[in-house]
Design a protein around this motif. Structure first.
Motif, PDB file in Angstrom:
ATOM      1  N   HIS A  53     -52.901 -64.692  55.862  1.00  0.00           N
ATOM      2  CA  HIS A  53     -53.622 -65.945  55.605  1.00  0.00           C
ATOM      3  C   HIS A  53     -55.072 -65.634  55.239  1.00  0.00           C
ATOM      4  O   HIS A  53     -55.526 -64.483  55.333  1.00  0.00           O
ATOM      5  CB  HIS A  53     -53.525 -66.883  56.804  1.00  0.00           C
ATOM      6  CG  HIS A  53     -54.108 -66.334  58.059  1.00  0.00           C
ATOM      7  ND1 HIS A  53     -55.453 -66.169  58.226  1.00  0.00           N
ATOM      8  CD2 HIS A  53     -53.526 -65.897  59.205  1.00  0.00           C
ATOM      9  CE1 HIS A  53     -55.684 -65.676  59.418  1.00  0.00           C
ATOM     10  NE2 HIS A  53     -54.528 -65.484  60.029  1.00  0.00           N
ATOM     11  N   ARG A  54     -55.793 -66.665  54.850  1.00  0.00           N
ATOM     12  CA  ARG A  54     -57.123 -66.433  54.283  1.00  0.00           C
ATOM     13  C   ARG A  54     -58.258 -66.973  55.140  1.00  0.00           C
ATOM     14  O   ARG A  54     -59.312 -67.355  54.624  1.00  0.00           O
ATOM     15  CB  ARG A  54     -57.189 -67.076  52.899  1.00  0.00           C
ATOM     16  CG  ARG A  54     -56.172 -66.479  51.953  1.00  0.00           C
ATOM     17  CD  ARG A  54     -56.213 -67.163  50.622  1.00  0.00           C
ATOM     18  NE  ARG A  54     -55.204 -66.603  49.721  1.00  0.00           N
ATOM     19  CZ  ARG A  54     -55.046 -66.991  48.469  1.00  0.00           C
ATOM     20  NH1 ARG A  54     -55.820 -67.944  47.961  1.00  0.00           N
ATOM     21  NH2 ARG A  54     -54.130 -66.443  47.711  1.00  0.00           N
ATOM     22  N   THR A  89     -54.255 -81.968  56.820  1.00  0.00           N
ATOM     23  CA  THR A  89     -55.108 -81.255  55.866  1.00  0.00           C
ATOM     24  C   THR A  89     -56.365 -80.748  56.582  1.00  0.00           C
ATOM     25  O   THR A  89     -56.926 -81.441  57.431  1.00  0.00           O
ATOM     26  CB  THR A  89     -55.518 -82.192  54.725  1.00  0.00           C
ATOM     27  OG1 THR A  89     -54.344 -82.762  54.165  1.00  0.00           O
ATOM     28  CG2 THR A  89     -56.284 -81.449  53.662  1.00  0.00           C
ATOM     29  N   CYS A  91     -58.912 -76.802  57.227  1.00  0.00           N
ATOM     30  CA  CYS A  91     -58.970 -75.351  57.062  1.00  0.00           C
ATOM     31  C   CYS A  91     -57.653 -74.673  57.408  1.00  0.00           C
ATOM     32  O   CYS A  91     -57.161 -73.827  56.664  1.00  0.00           O
ATOM     33  CB  CYS A  91     -60.076 -74.767  57.937  1.00  0.00           C
ATOM     34  SG  CYS A  91     -61.583 -74.382  57.033  1.00  0.00           S
ATOM     35  N   VAL A  94     -55.202 -75.128  54.720  1.00  0.00           N
ATOM     36  CA  VAL A  94     -55.588 -74.503  53.453  1.00  0.00           C
ATOM     37  C   VAL A  94     -55.490 -72.982  53.525  1.00  0.00           C
ATOM     38  O   VAL A  94     -54.933 -72.332  52.643  1.00  0.00           O
ATOM     39  CB  VAL A  94     -57.011 -74.953  53.053  1.00  0.00           C
ATOM     40  CG1 VAL A  94     -57.537 -74.117  51.901  1.00  0.00           C
ATOM     41  CG2 VAL A  94     -57.007 -76.432  52.679  1.00  0.00           C
ATOM     42  N   PHE A  95     -56.024 -72.395  54.597  1.00  0.00           N
ATOM     43  CA  PHE A  95     -56.030 -70.927  54.612  1.00  0.00           C
ATOM     44  C   PHE A  95     -54.653 -70.334  54.884  1.00  0.00           C
ATOM     45  O   PHE A  95     -54.420 -69.150  54.628  1.00  0.00           O
ATOM     46  CB  PHE A  95     -57.097 -70.363  55.549  1.00  0.00           C
ATOM     47  CG  PHE A  95     -56.878 -70.509  57.034  1.00  0.00           C
ATOM     48  CD1 PHE A  95     -55.781 -69.964  57.676  1.00  0.00           C
ATOM     49  CD2 PHE A  95     -57.843 -71.164  57.822  1.00  0.00           C
ATOM     50  CE1 PHE A  95     -55.607 -70.072  59.052  1.00  0.00           C
ATOM     51  CE2 PHE A  95     -57.679 -71.276  59.203  1.00  0.00           C
ATOM     52  CZ  PHE A  95     -56.554 -70.728  59.803  1.00  0.00           C
ATOM     53  N   SER A  97     -51.657 -71.649  53.693  1.00  0.00           N
ATOM     54  CA  SER A  97     -50.577 -71.996  52.758  1.00  0.00           C
ATOM     55  C   SER A  97     -51.061 -72.106  51.315  1.00  0.00           C
ATOM     56  O   SER A  97     -50.810 -73.117  50.654  1.00  0.00           O
ATOM     57  CB  SER A  97     -49.924 -73.320  53.193  1.00  0.00           C
ATOM     58  OG  SER A  97     -50.895 -74.360  53.212  1.00  0.00           O
ATOM     59  N   PRO A  98     -51.748 -71.074  50.823  1.00  0.00           N
ATOM     60  CA  PRO A  98     -52.125 -71.120  49.404  1.00  0.00           C
ATOM     61  C   PRO A  98     -50.874 -70.993  48.539  1.00  0.00           C
ATOM     62  O   PRO A  98     -50.200 -69.973  48.576  1.00  0.00           O
ATOM     63  CB  PRO A  98     -53.055 -69.916  49.247  1.00  0.00           C
ATOM     64  CG  PRO A  98     -52.609 -68.972  50.310  1.00  0.00           C
ATOM     65  CD  PRO A  98     -52.130 -69.809  51.458  1.00  0.00           C
ATOM     66  N   TYR A  99     -50.587 -72.027  47.785  1.00  0.00           N
ATOM     67  CA  TYR A  99     -49.365 -72.034  46.977  1.00  0.00           C
ATOM     68  C   TYR A  99     -49.309 -70.808  46.063  1.00  0.00           C
ATOM     69  O   TYR A  99     -50.314 -70.488  45.438  1.00  0.00           O
ATOM     70  CB  TYR A  99     -49.333 -73.308  46.124  1.00  0.00           C
ATOM     71  CG  TYR A  99     -48.094 -73.444  45.284  1.00  0.00           C
ATOM     72  CD1 TYR A  99     -46.908 -73.925  45.828  1.00  0.00           C
ATOM     73  CD2 TYR A  99     -48.100 -73.044  43.949  1.00  0.00           C
ATOM     74  CE1 TYR A  99     -45.770 -74.024  45.064  1.00  0.00           C
ATOM     75  CE2 TYR A  99     -46.959 -73.139  43.174  1.00  0.00           C
ATOM     76  CZ  TYR A  99     -45.797 -73.625  43.740  1.00  0.00           C
ATOM     77  OH  TYR A  99     -44.674 -73.715  42.982  1.00  0.00           O
ATOM     78  N   GLU A 101     -47.647 -69.247  48.545  1.00  0.00           N
ATOM     79  CA  GLU A 101     -47.443 -68.402  49.711  1.00  0.00           C
ATOM     80  C   GLU A 101     -47.554 -69.218  50.987  1.00  0.00           C
ATOM     81  O   GLU A 101     -48.086 -70.323  50.983  1.00  0.00           O
ATOM     82  CB  GLU A 101     -48.492 -67.282  49.726  1.00  0.00           C
ATOM     83  CG  GLU A 101     -48.406 -66.381  48.508  1.00  0.00           C
ATOM     84  CD  GLU A 101     -49.644 -65.541  48.340  1.00  0.00           C
ATOM     85  OE1 GLU A 101     -50.635 -65.794  49.057  1.00  0.00           O
ATOM     86  OE2 GLU A 101     -49.636 -64.644  47.504  1.00  0.00           O
ATOM     87  N   SER A 102     -47.099 -68.626  52.082  1.00  0.00           N
ATOM     88  CA  SER A 102     -47.270 -69.248  53.391  1.00  0.00           C
ATOM     89  C   SER A 102     -47.362 -68.164  54.447  1.00  0.00           C
ATOM     90  O   SER A 102     -46.652 -67.151  54.368  1.00  0.00           O
ATOM     91  CB  SER A 102     -46.084 -70.164  53.716  1.00  0.00           C
ATOM     92  OG  SER A 102     -46.194 -70.621  55.056  1.00  0.00           O
ATOM     93  N   ASN A 176     -63.392 -77.404  56.150  1.00  0.00           N
ATOM     94  CA  ASN A 176     -62.674 -77.136  54.908  1.00  0.00           C
ATOM     95  C   ASN A 176     -63.422 -77.625  53.671  1.00  0.00           C
ATOM     96  O   ASN A 176     -63.341 -77.019  52.613  1.00  0.00           O
ATOM     97  CB  ASN A 176     -61.297 -77.801  54.985  1.00  0.00           C
ATOM     98  CG  ASN A 176     -60.514 -77.654  53.718  1.00  0.00           C
ATOM     99  OD1 ASN A 176     -60.372 -76.552  53.223  1.00  0.00           O
ATOM    100  ND2 ASN A 176     -60.029 -78.747  53.180  1.00  0.00           N
TER     101      ASN A 176
END
Ligand code: TPP
Ligand code: SF4
Length: 375
Positions: A53-54, A89, A91, A94-95, A97-99, A101-102, A176
């Motif tokens: 994750h990011r 929705t 942070c 978002v961090f 599950s950046p499409y 990826e999960s 976020n």
């Protein structure tokens, strides 16, 4: 979160040096690493939120969410079932599950910013209609999604008695979207929308919401607060909440290095200081009554907590804002009285101080030099 680089915890690298997803920013991921797992993928854990994750380095929200969902999954599996989670929705969503990826390794639904409790209610109702009482529902969101835009849905979920555990990860602002104030932002904090200017810099005193206490007023089966400074306590509370049915609420204090202007290595330390100062009371309540508190063992003045965060830098530079520091100390003192946090026989009360009536028992004021410098 990054993988550790110590000799004992570093991933076994077969292809040379660790490569980072982004360099020169707070966001460092390890999803480009070779297919070798680090300790965070221990076989003893469920690893519901896994590597790749990011989140920023030192993100308290990522740490808290991982422990919450691992504990909830373990509890559901021990009872012979499984877990599904609904994520507002923010942070965390978002961090992780950046499409396309999960980083999630459990059934995970992304709701809107404001309706995670309502979506979780619907999931629980659907499972009930299908007779699937083995599948448990956990909803989660940031403080903005919980205390502000999602609050009506959350109150409705409590009031209807829906069988959902809701977890709020409180980083005290809308991170976020760029660190805007939320209803959980403390007084005097500098955010993008509460600048450190004027006679009363930062967020105003006397506003905002104490959602754990509001949840208690709904007299739901279980309300608890916790921090990432005591992950075993957090896991225990999640496991206990999972043993109950009906609406349950856990409010987790999760420092945010980016939004708070703190060192990524200080996340757990700051969470501990929030507890030890009395600014974040850790307690449990059932059906509206407090059933237990985590007592303060070595009380520290709020200053020890404040100095480690740039969002409070205006209280110390260019001159000390004694009055505002004293007002924040008064909030901590009120929490200590309200929850009886110094009632433990091992507790060490604060000593005298010419400004706030408090003095460090940890010597943490030496950290004034260690505090992040103003931008
Ligand atoms: C109706 C609506 N308004 C605004 C947004 C933009 N938005 C997405 S996440 C977010 C803030 C999230 O803050 P919080 O819930 O505290 O979570 P954090 O990012 O701090 O973890 C905002 C304003 C949105 N997605 N939907
Ligand atoms: S901005 Fe804060 S909450 Fe968001 S990923 Fe970074 S540290 Fe975590």
């Amino acid at each position: 979160m990054t993988t550790s680089t110590t000799a004992t915890t570093a991933p076994q690298q077969s292809e040379g040096r660790t490569r980072f997803y982004q360099v020169g920013s707070f966001a460092v991921g390890n999803r480009l690493l070779p297919e070798v797992r680090s300790l965070q993928s221990s076989r003893e854990r469920n690893n519901t939120l896994t590597s790749g994750h990011r989140a920023c380095q030192g993100c308290g929200e990522a740490l808290g969410a991982r422990y919450v969902l691992d504990a909830a999954t373990a509890a559901a599996e021990q009872a012979g079932g499984s877990l599904v989670t609904v994520n507002a929705t923010g942070c965390l969503e978002v961090f992780s599950s950046p499409y396309p990826e999960s980083a999630w390794r459990l059934p995970w639904l992304h709701s809107l910013f404001g309706n995670a409790p309502a979506v979780a209610t619907g999931v629980a109702a659907g499972l009930r209609a299908k007779g699937r009482d083995d599948i448990r529902v956990v909803a989660q969101g940031g403080d903005g999604g919980t205390v502000d835009i999602g609050f009506g849905c959350l109150s409705g979920m409590f009031e209807r008695g829906d069988d959902v555990l809701y977890v709020c990860y409180d980083n005290q602002a809308y991170m976020n979207t760029g660190v805007q104030r939320s209803g959980a932002t403390p007084p005097a904090v500098r955010t993008a929308t509460t600048q450190a200017v004027g006679d009363a810099p930062g967020n105003v005193f006397g506003q905002g919401k104490d959602v754990p206490r509001i949840a208690m007023a709904h007299e739901i089966p279980y309300v608890a607060t916790a921090t990432v400074a005591d992950l075993h306590d957090l896991e225990r509370k999640v496991a206990y909440a999972m043993s109950l049915h009906g609406p349950r609420y856990i409010h987790v204090f999760v420092p945010c290095p980016l939004g708070w202007g703190s060192k990524s290595s200080h996340t757990v330390r700051i969470a501990r200081l929030a507890v030890e100062s009395g600014l974040f009371p850790v307690f449990e309540a059932e059906h509206g009554e407090v059933t237990g508190v985590s007592p303060i063992r070595r009380q520290v003045p709020v200053e020890d907590y404040l100095v480690l965060q740039r969002r409070y830098a205006h209280l110390f530079r260019p001159t000390r804002d004694e009055q505002t520091i004293a007002r924040i100390q008064a909030i901590a003192d009120r929490n200590i009285r309200r929850y009886g946090l110094l009632g433990h026989p091992d507790a060490v009360p604060v000593l005298n101080d010419e400004v706030t009536g408090a003095a460090s028992t940890l010597g943490a004021r030496a950290d004034l030099n260690d505090a992040p410098k103003e931008d």
